[in-house]
Design a protein around this motif. Sequence first.
Motif, short mmCIF file in Angstrom:
data_model
loop_
_atom_site.label_atom_id
_atom_site.label_comp_id
_atom_site.label_asym_id
_atom_site.label_seq_id
_atom_site.Cartn_x
_atom_site.Cartn_y
_atom_site.Cartn_z
N SER A 33 0.84 -1.21 0.00
CA SER A 33 0.00 0.00 0.00
C SER A 33 0.86 1.25 0.00
CB SER A 33 -0.92 0.01 1.23
OG SER A 33 -1.83 -1.04 1.16
N TYR A 34 1.91 1.23 0.80
CA TYR A 34 2.81 2.38 0.89
C TYR A 34 3.50 2.63 -0.45
CZ TYR A 34 6.81 5.24 2.24
OH TYR A 34 7.75 6.22 2.31
N LYS A 53 4.02 5.70 -5.58
CA LYS A 53 3.96 5.69 -7.04
C LYS A 53 2.91 6.69 -7.53
CE LYS A 53 3.42 2.62 -10.97
NZ LYS A 53 3.16 1.26 -11.41
N GLU A 54 1.76 6.74 -6.85
CA GLU A 54 0.70 7.68 -7.23
C GLU A 54 1.15 9.12 -7.02
OE1 GLU A 54 -2.74 6.58 -4.96
OE2 GLU A 54 -3.02 4.71 -6.08
N GLN A 55 1.90 9.37 -5.97
CA GLN A 55 2.38 10.73 -5.68
C GLN A 55 3.36 11.20 -6.74
OE1 GLN A 55 3.93 10.53 -1.70
NE2 GLN A 55 1.90 10.62 -0.77
N LYS A 56 4.12 10.29 -7.35
CA LYS A 56 5.10 10.66 -8.38
C LYS A 56 4.44 11.01 -9.70
CE LYS A 56 9.22 8.37 -6.75
NZ LYS A 56 10.32 7.46 -7.09
N THR A 57 3.22 10.51 -9.93
CA THR A 57 2.56 10.76 -11.22
C THR A 57 1.66 11.94 -11.16
OG1 THR A 57 0.81 9.19 -10.69
CG2 THR A 57 2.68 8.39 -11.99
#
Length: 112
Positions: free
Chosen positions: A102-103, A108-112
Amino acid sequence: MSNLADPIDHVFKALSDPTRRKVLEKLSQGRASVSELAEPFDMALPSFVQHLKILEESGLVRSEKQGRIRTFELATAPFRQAEDWLSAQRRLWEGRLDRLDSYLLKLKEQKT
């Protein structure tokens, strides 16, 4: 005297040896005498009896002597204790890996 503090330590020590595991596999088919258990192994009887002693001390087997014949059989409680311990460890690590997953997805979502 053994330096193993917890009964579960004795179980895992007993299970750590391939000869002892094969003896347990044989006993899963039913009771057997010392000579029946020792027959497939290429070792002196006193050495083999040491394996049986460790299995009995761990509680994985119990023995009974009738006349000159000693027979062994499985005792199930220590197997359940080992299974419970392993299950608890599996749940712990699955939870940790789920949190890590989950982390990493969040990163990964924060980088996109």
